[in-house]
Scaffold this motif. Sequence first.
Motif, PDB file in Angstrom:
ATOM      1  N   VAL A 157     105.718  61.610 -21.210  1.00 12.75           N
ATOM      2  CA  VAL A 157     104.683  61.377 -20.375  1.00 12.75           C
ATOM      3  C   VAL A 157     103.594  60.195 -20.974  1.00 12.75           C
ATOM      4  N   ARG A 158     103.104  59.454 -20.108  1.00 12.72           N
ATOM      5  CA  ARG A 158     101.997  58.591 -20.518  1.00 12.72           C
ATOM      6  C   ARG A 158     100.810  59.399 -21.021  1.00 12.72           C
ATOM      7  N   PRO A 159     100.045  58.522 -22.030  1.00  9.79           N
ATOM      8  CA  PRO A 159      98.772  59.427 -22.121  1.00  9.79           C
ATOM      9  C   PRO A 159      97.990  60.008 -21.080  1.00  9.79           C
ATOM     10  N   GLY A 160      97.607  61.077 -20.940  1.00  8.94           N
ATOM     11  CA  GLY A 160      96.943  61.808 -19.964  1.00  8.94           C
ATOM     12  C   GLY A 160      97.828  62.411 -19.026  1.00  8.94           C
ATOM     13  N   GLY A 161      99.403  62.355 -19.167  1.00  9.71           N
ATOM     14  CA  GLY A 161     100.298  63.037 -18.310  1.00  9.71           C
ATOM     15  C   GLY A 161     100.277  64.445 -18.308  1.00  9.71           C
ATOM     16  N   LEU A 162     100.922  64.846 -17.273  1.00  8.29           N
ATOM     17  CA  LEU A 162     100.569  66.387 -17.074  1.00  8.29           C
ATOM     18  C   LEU A 162     102.040  67.186 -17.073  1.00  8.29           C
ATOM     19  N   PHE A 163     101.904  68.380 -17.625  1.00  9.37           N
ATOM     20  CA  PHE A 163     102.906  69.131 -17.913  1.00  9.37           C
ATOM     21  C   PHE A 163     102.732  70.445 -17.295  1.00  9.37           C
ATOM     22  N   ALA A 164     103.690  71.101 -16.225  1.00 10.34           N
ATOM     23  CA  ALA A 164     103.448  72.267 -15.862  1.00 10.34           C
ATOM     24  C   ALA A 164     104.798  73.075 -16.129  1.00 10.34           C
ATOM     25  N   ALA A 165     104.477  74.535 -16.690  1.00 12.78           N
ATOM     26  CA  ALA A 165     105.657  75.190 -16.923  1.00 12.78           C
ATOM     27  C   ALA A 165     105.668  76.717 -16.549  1.00 12.78           C
ATOM     28  N   THR A 166     106.671  77.361 -16.268  1.00 13.68           N
ATOM     29  CA  THR A 166     106.299  78.705 -16.239  1.00 13.68           C
ATOM     30  C   THR A 166     107.399  79.329 -17.282  1.00 13.68           C
ATOM     31  N   MET A 167     106.874  80.286 -17.894  1.00 11.15           N
ATOM     32  CA  MET A 167     107.763  80.945 -19.007  1.00 11.15           C
ATOM     33  C   MET A 167     107.760  82.661 -19.146  1.00 11.15           C
TER      34      MET A 167
END
Length: 246
Positions: free
Chosen positions: A144-154
């Motif tokens: 991801v670009r700087p500032g990009g977002l990651f969402a995950a469920t674990m």
Amino acid sequence: MNASSQFPHDSTTQLVLQTIDAYERSAKKCVARWNQRLHRRPRLLAEWLQCLPVDGRLLDLGCGGGKDAGDLSQRGYRVVGLDRTSALLLAGRRRYRSLPLVRADLRSLPFQAMSFDGLWAAASLMHLPKPDARRILTDLCRLVRPGGLFAATMTHGVRSRLVTDGWVPGRYFARWRKDELARAVRRAGWKILELKVVTNRERKGRWLNLLAQRQSGAGGNFDGLHVWHNGRTLPQDVDKGRPRRS
């Protein structure tokens, strides 16, 4: 299926291979069950989208039959779906014919650094042993670009194991404590915006919902990921070794 010859990490992790095989065997049942449900956008996914550009480049990791990716594409996002299970991807390609769906291993991602604005990983990284997952969290930060977002469920908990019962038997589940996952995410270069335990929300049981952002300077060059053409990401069909255009 000669998986180990195509994906070099597979031969070292039988738990991953067993999980893939479980999904291959149960793909028709999985797709039928998912299609019976009215598609509702998960609350975490909605929170993630609020912080992304309206035409953002998104990657759905472990997309299965493509429901989330298809919904996002229909709403104007530039989406690529990725999964390792051939039978699930085949079902997705039949249903979403214009959606780029890539067969690839989460541990060997075929994309160039900073190709995406956001990453979505719903109930996918949980199938990896924790050493693999910790390394992949760093790899994902580079995508991801700087500032990009990651969402995950674990999956939340303390006992990681191969589950031999349930509606898709034979899958491995890594269960994470909240503080344990937080340490792994931060070490990988992410800033945690939200990390909380939820119960019986989109899925039964206790889960960890993560929303994180790439910090400036995190990641770096990601050699070997070069699926890029004329300013847009193209999916790499790992089976055939060539890009697929949607």
